[in-house]
Design a protein around this motif. Structure first.
Motif, PDB file in Angstrom:
ATOM      1  N   ARG A  85       0.829  -1.217   0.000  1.00  0.00           N
ATOM      2  CA  ARG A  85       0.000   0.000   0.000  1.00  0.00           C
ATOM      3  C   ARG A  85       0.856   1.257   0.000  1.00  0.00           C
ATOM      4  N   GLY A  86       2.022   1.185   0.623  1.00  0.00           N
ATOM      5  CA  GLY A  86       2.888   2.354   0.737  1.00  0.00           C
ATOM      6  C   GLY A  86       4.037   2.383  -0.257  1.00  0.00           C
ATOM      7  N   HIS A  91       2.519   0.711  -6.897  1.00  0.00           N
ATOM      8  CA  HIS A  91       1.336   1.434  -7.376  1.00  0.00           C
ATOM      9  C   HIS A  91       1.419   1.675  -8.878  1.00  0.00           C
ATOM     10  N   ASN A 116      -5.448   2.754  -2.061  1.00  0.00           N
ATOM     11  CA  ASN A 116      -4.276   3.617  -2.137  1.00  0.00           C
ATOM     12  C   ASN A 116      -3.900   4.005  -3.567  1.00  0.00           C
TER      13      ASN A 116
END
Length: 128
Positions: A85-86, A91, A116
């Motif tokens: 997610r971070g 992403h 996210n």
């Protein structure tokens, strides 16, 4: 032959990677493992606290090329999903797969990542 990629970090749920991977291979798909870890060895878990087997990734996230994959699978595991997610590079890969209209499968805790990345915005999702 279609190539299905798995994207994970460490402390992922082993069955959500290994069982799915084996089923895909049995059906004739080529699979590979991408990791956001800084080394290619990744640690699987049985549940959230019991370490299980280790696996060797094929590709580090910074070397991944989305055009090489026909679909992407994100196994769960609380720590694994929370770490991805971070991760901005993760992403980018997830969003590129989605924008290319390629299948994106997310298991157990992995749907967190869709929030996210912005993919979940305006959509109705069902998840465990």
């Amino acid at each position: 032959m279609k190539t299905i990629a798995f994207l994970l970090h460490n402390h992922f749920e082993q069955a959500e990677y290994e069982d799915v991977n084996n089923q895909l291979k049995d059906k004739g798909y080529k699979t590979l493992l991408i990791t956001t870890n800084d080394k290619k060895e990744v640690q699987a878990m049985q549940g959230d606290v019991d370490k299980s087997d280790t696996f060797t990734a094929d590709v580090l996230v910074e070397d991944a090329n989305v055009s090489d994959y026909d679909a992407l699978i994100l196994p769960g595991g609380t720590v694994n999903a929370d770490t991805i997610r971070g991760n901005g590079k993760a992403h980018q890969i997830i969003n590129a797969i989605y924008e290319a209209g390629k299948p994106l499968a997310v298991i157990c805790h992995a749907p967190w990542v869709l929030i996210n990345t912005g993919i979940a915005k305006g959509k109705t999702l069902t998840a465990y």
